[in-house]
Design a protein around this motif. Structure first.
Motif, short mmCIF file in Angstrom:
data_model
loop_
_atom_site.label_atom_id
_atom_site.label_comp_id
_atom_site.label_asym_id
_atom_site.label_seq_id
_atom_site.Cartn_x
_atom_site.Cartn_y
_atom_site.Cartn_z
N ALA A 643 0.85 -1.20 0.00
CA ALA A 643 0.00 0.00 0.00
C ALA A 643 0.88 1.25 0.00
O ALA A 643 1.86 1.33 0.75
CB ALA A 643 -0.91 0.00 1.23
N LEU A 644 0.53 2.21 -0.84
CA LEU A 644 1.24 3.49 -0.91
C LEU A 644 0.36 4.56 -0.28
O LEU A 644 -0.73 4.87 -0.78
CB LEU A 644 1.57 3.85 -2.36
CG LEU A 644 2.25 5.21 -2.57
CD1 LEU A 644 3.61 5.24 -1.89
CD2 LEU A 644 2.40 5.51 -4.06
N LEU A 645 0.84 5.16 0.82
CA LEU A 645 0.09 6.17 1.54
C LEU A 645 0.89 7.47 1.57
O LEU A 645 2.12 7.45 1.66
CB LEU A 645 -0.19 5.72 2.98
CG LEU A 645 -0.83 4.33 3.13
CD1 LEU A 645 -1.03 3.99 4.60
CD2 LEU A 645 -2.15 4.26 2.38
N LEU A 646 0.19 8.60 1.50
CA LEU A 646 0.81 9.92 1.51
C LEU A 646 0.39 10.66 2.76
O LEU A 646 -0.79 10.66 3.14
CB LEU A 646 0.41 10.72 0.27
CG LEU A 646 0.65 10.04 -1.08
CD1 LEU A 646 0.23 10.97 -2.22
CD2 LEU A 646 2.12 9.64 -1.25
N ALA A 647 1.35 11.32 3.40
CA ALA A 647 1.09 12.04 4.64
C ALA A 647 1.55 13.49 4.52
O ALA A 647 2.51 13.80 3.82
CB ALA A 647 1.80 11.36 5.81
N CYS A 648 0.84 14.39 5.22
CA CYS A 648 1.22 15.80 5.35
C CYS A 648 1.26 16.53 4.01
O CYS A 648 2.12 17.39 3.78
CB CYS A 648 2.58 15.94 6.04
SG CYS A 648 2.69 15.12 7.64
N CYS A 649 0.35 16.21 3.13
CA CYS A 649 0.30 16.90 1.84
C CYS A 649 -0.28 18.30 2.02
O CYS A 649 -1.28 18.49 2.72
CB CYS A 649 -0.55 16.13 0.84
SG CYS A 649 0.14 14.54 0.36
N SER A 650 0.32 19.27 1.37
CA SER A 650 -0.21 20.63 1.40
C SER A 650 -1.46 20.71 0.52
O SER A 650 -1.69 19.84 -0.32
CB SER A 650 0.84 21.62 0.90
OG SER A 650 1.14 21.38 -0.47
N PRO A 651 -2.30 21.73 0.71
CA PRO A 651 -3.51 21.84 -0.13
C PRO A 651 -3.20 21.89 -1.62
O PRO A 651 -3.93 21.30 -2.42
CB PRO A 651 -4.14 23.16 0.35
CG PRO A 651 -3.68 23.30 1.76
CD PRO A 651 -2.30 22.74 1.79
N SER A 652 -2.12 22.57 -2.02
CA SER A 652 -1.80 22.62 -3.45
C SER A 652 -1.41 21.26 -3.98
O SER A 652 -1.77 20.89 -5.11
CB SER A 652 -0.67 23.63 -3.69
OG SER A 652 0.50 23.24 -2.99
N VAL A 653 -0.68 20.47 -3.19
CA VAL A 653 -0.30 19.12 -3.61
C VAL A 653 -1.53 18.23 -3.68
O VAL A 653 -1.69 17.43 -4.62
CB VAL A 653 0.76 18.55 -2.66
CG1 VAL A 653 1.01 17.07 -2.96
CG2 VAL A 653 2.06 19.32 -2.78
N ARG A 654 -2.45 18.35 -2.71
CA ARG A 654 -3.68 17.55 -2.75
C ARG A 654 -4.51 17.89 -3.98
O ARG A 654 -5.07 16.99 -4.63
CB ARG A 654 -4.49 17.78 -1.47
CG ARG A 654 -3.89 17.18 -0.23
CD ARG A 654 -4.93 17.05 0.87
NE ARG A 654 -5.44 18.34 1.28
CZ ARG A 654 -4.95 19.05 2.29
NH1 ARG A 654 -3.92 18.60 2.96
NH2 ARG A 654 -5.48 20.23 2.61
N ASP A 655 -4.59 19.17 -4.30
CA ASP A 655 -5.35 19.56 -5.49
C ASP A 655 -4.71 18.98 -6.76
O ASP A 655 -5.42 18.52 -7.66
CB ASP A 655 -5.41 21.08 -5.60
CG ASP A 655 -6.26 21.70 -4.50
OD1 ASP A 655 -7.08 20.96 -3.92
OD2 ASP A 655 -6.10 22.90 -4.22
N ALA A 656 -3.39 19.01 -6.82
CA ALA A 656 -2.71 18.46 -8.00
C ALA A 656 -2.94 16.95 -8.10
O ALA A 656 -3.18 16.42 -9.20
CB ALA A 656 -1.22 18.76 -7.93
N LEU A 657 -2.90 16.25 -6.97
CA LEU A 657 -3.16 14.81 -6.98
C LEU A 657 -4.59 14.51 -7.41
O LEU A 657 -4.84 13.55 -8.16
CB LEU A 657 -2.90 14.23 -5.59
CG LEU A 657 -1.43 14.24 -5.11
CD1 LEU A 657 -1.36 13.82 -3.65
CD2 LEU A 657 -0.58 13.33 -5.97
N ARG A 658 -5.52 15.33 -6.94
CA ARG A 658 -6.92 15.10 -7.30
C ARG A 658 -7.16 15.35 -8.79
O ARG A 658 -7.86 14.59 -9.45
CB ARG A 658 -7.81 16.00 -6.44
CG ARG A 658 -9.31 15.70 -6.58
CD ARG A 658 -10.14 16.64 -5.72
NE ARG A 658 -9.84 16.47 -4.30
CZ ARG A 658 -9.17 17.37 -3.58
NH1 ARG A 658 -8.75 18.50 -4.13
NH2 ARG A 658 -8.93 17.15 -2.31
#
Length: 701
Positions: A643-658
């Motif tokens: 499983a690949l999990l991401l922690a402490c993502c900034s809002p801009s990084v979360r938006d890019a991932l989405r």
């Protein structure tokens, strides 16, 4: 919808915290709003824009004479007294007659008084810019058939040459030199004004302090070399192009036996007096209410000695010559020369802008007020554009005079008006008195003013300990200035600074993290001892952005630290899957283990861990290549049952991932809430809980 963070408690009640949906205005609406604000012109808005363009109209009506006038007058008088000898001396660097330096100092102070946003910066002739102007002037004089090594027409020829120019007669050496300087200054000023209009004040931030210090050091060595001929009283050719400093030193060594003994003795005495007095002033700085005008005293005494002793007539000592009084009629710079020097004006504009903006911001921070970088560009640009029509050359803010201005009690830019009045007095009345001033004395004034820049070489060892990359930029910039040219040194410094910045983001630090005892904090396993690794979970931190230039380094670091090349192992299992599927087809018939489970169940696991957590706190941004790297990494680990999990993502990084489709159901059977976590500890605990839930199911199968 994005998962809310862990709900805090207030008075025993849960508080739900949700991120507000971002409001992104359309391009058309944004352009309409900006156009509406730009075109709206009420009386109040018009006056506000006038005040923005001329900041003096904002603070001058509220000026407090009782509190500020005494300090402004004192600092203005001191700076004016310092400006006069420096302006006359720096004319040697620019290859022009002293009268043009006085013009430059006068107009620059008045214009910056109206347009500048800094209260303490002193704008006027600056040694580095004078050097750059002088190099272009020498080149153009040589191309026009004049001798750049000629010091001038003699003690009585300056005024006649200027009179001939004013009368429209043939343009001689000095006339052509000032035409080149004004054309260069006008183009450089236009560049600076354009930068201010386009709001490019941030560009000066890319000229780092080590770059500027190295450039100042290299240029100071070049200035020192150019003034040695005046100290020795010898005639040497003005070399051009790469290796100018080395060629000049060789010429000086060949001509040293022909040195003028009178100039050598004068230079030795003046240097000893100036250096000793400067050192004494530095040590007694706290006791002195104002700096001693040593340069002016030395120039006055040297002029008297030269005049009474008739040093020019008796010993052939080179002197300043006649300095006419009054102002010459304005003249439009030559368009043809402007086209010729357009490329030379670019580094001149950049250096002047960088020093002016950085000094304005430095004094603003130390005195608790703010400046506007774009307005500073406009102010310095206008200090070059407008005076170029009045026979002036390039100016900018100068550190030494700005420090003196602050130390003598300056409160506002009204002190610049006082300094301009002192220069005006010299222009109208006192200029002819400096006729017999020896050029060797002016060279001594220039060399002593370089003490601060030359002393910066002592900062290199400490800079190396703090940042080897910055120290390399310093040394490379200074060395290129000395061995090649000042323009090449500036270019080399800029390129090395950008390469240094790219290198730091291309190969950032990558580490594995482990838990600190029983807490929820994690640190670098290579740096700290006594950390507790989480069984079956790897925590990886990449201290930089993830983009096209470092994506391969990201993968290599991850694979090396975790001991598993997920891409290669996933490809190998994919090749083995069809064979394994045929041999075991009957045993799994009627069951659909899913895209992850089937692949992982057919080949024994080799990872040694069941989950990978990436600490994204240092991850500043992701580009398209970085997002593609994460998607591919997610697929490879899924094929291996990790499983690949991401922690402490900034809002801009979360938006890019989405936006990229990394989050959601299309990436497997885990949604966004199970992929992103607000802390590393939450992600580790979720991975362990998920493994405990899957263990009974795997044993049942």
């Amino acid at each position: 919808m994005e998962a809310p963070p862990e709900c805090p408690r207030r008075g025993g009640e849960l508080v739900l915290v949700r991120r507000q949906p971002p409001v992104v205005p359309g391009l058309r609406e944004m352009l309409k709003a900006r156009l509406r604000r730009s075109c709206a012109c009420s009386r109040q808005e018009f006056w506000a824009r006038v005040q923005d363009l001329l900041p003096a109209t904002r603070w001058l009506p509220t000026y407090r004479p009782r509190e500020d006038l005494a300090g402004d007058v004192m600092s203005g008088l001191v700076i004016g007294i310092i400006l006069v000898p420096q302006a006359i001396a720096y004319s040697l660097l620019a290859g022009l007659q002293p009268i043009y330096s006085l013009y430059t100092s006068f107009f620059a102070n008045l214009i910056y008084f109206l347009m500048g946003t800094s209260r303490h910066v002193s704008v006027g002739v600056f040694s580095l810019l004078c050097l750059m102007v002088g190099q272009v002037v020498d080149r153009e004089l040589l191309l026009a058939g004049f001798d750049p090594a000629q010091d001038g027409p003699g003690p009585g020829g300056n005024s006649s040459a200027l009179d001939a120019e004013a009368a429209g007669q043939g343009c001689g050496r000095d006339c052509h030199a000032v035409r080149v300087a004004t054309a260069l200054t006008l183009v450089a000023g236009l560049y600076q004004v354009l930068m201010g209009v386009l709001r490019l004040g941030f560009v000066s931030a890319y000229l780092s302090q080590p770059l500027l210090d190295g450039f100042a050091m290299g240029a100071s060595v070049t200035i020192l070399t150019s003034q040695l001929k005046h100290l020795l009283g010898v005639q040497v050719p003005r070399h051009q192009g790469p290796g100018m400093v080395v060629s000049t030193w060789l010429s000086l060594l060949r001509r040293a036996p022909q040195a003028n003994l009178c100039d050598v003795l004068t230079s030795a005495v003046c240097l000893a007096v100036l250096l000793a007095t400067k050192e004494l002033s530095d040590r007694c700085r706290r006791r002195l209410k104002m700096p001693l005008p040593v340069e002016l005293l030395v120039i006055v005494l040297a002029t008297l000695v030269s005049h009474l002793g008739k040093l020019h007539e008796r010993f052939g000592s080179s002197v300043a010559g006649d300095i006419p009084t009054g102002f010459m009629a304005p003249r439009v710079p030559d368009p043809g020369l402007m086209r010729r020097v357009a490329l030379d004006a670019l580094p001149l504009a950049l250096v002047g802008s960088a020093f002016s903006v950085s000094l304005a911001e430095m004094f603003a921070r130390s005195h608790g007020y703010s400046v506007r970088a774009n307005q500073e560009l406009l102010a310095v640009g206008c200090c070059n554009v407008l005076p170029a029509f009045f026979h002036c050359f390039a100016t900018s803010a100068a550190l030494a005079k700005s420090l003196v201005k602050t130390a003598t009690g300056c409160r506002t830019q009204l002190s610049s008006v006082v300094s301009a009045a002192v220069v005006l007095l010299v222009l109208l009345v006192l200029a002819p008195l400096f006729r017999d001033l020896q050029r060797s004395v002016l060279a001594c004034v220039i060399l002593v003013s370089l003490r601060g820049a030359l002393r910066k070489v002592r900062d290199v060892p400490q800079l190396w300990r703090l940042s080897p990359a910055d120290a390399l930029v310093w040394v490379a910039t200074a060395a290129t200035c000395v061995l090649v040219s000042t323009e090449a040194g500036l270019l080399a410094g800029v390129l090395l600074s950008l390469l240094s910045l790219a290198g730091r983001t291309q190969r950032p630090r990558a580490v594995l993290l482990a838990r600190i005892g029983g807490s929820g904090f994690y640190e670098d396993t290579a740096e700290f001892e006594g950390l507790v690794p989480e069984p079956g979970v790897r925590v990886f931190r990449f201290a930089g952005p993830l983009y096209y230039a470092n994506k391969d380094f990201f993968l290599r670091s991850l694979y090396s630290l975790t001991g598993l090349d997920a891409g290669r192992e996933a490809a190998r299992r994919k090749e083995q899957a069809p064979e394994a599927g045929v041999s075991k087809g009957d045993s799994v018939e009627g069951k659909d283990p899913g895209p992850e489970g089937s692949m992982a169940a057919l080949v024994p696991p080799v990872a040694g861990f069941h989950a990978l957590v990436i600490d994204c706190a240092p991850l500043l941004f992701l580009d398209a290549a970085g997002l593609a790297t994460l998607r591919k990494l997610h697929q490879d680990y899924a094929a291996l049952g990790v499983a690949l999990l991401l922690a402490c993502c900034s809002p801009s990084v979360r938006d890019a991932l989405r936006r990229s489709g990394f989050l959601g159901k299309d990436q497997g059977d885990v949604d966004e809430e199970g992929q992103l976590f607000h802390s590393v500890h939450d992600a580790v605990q979720a991975a362990r809980a998920r493994q405990r839930e899957q263990a009974p199911a795997d044993s049942a199968l």
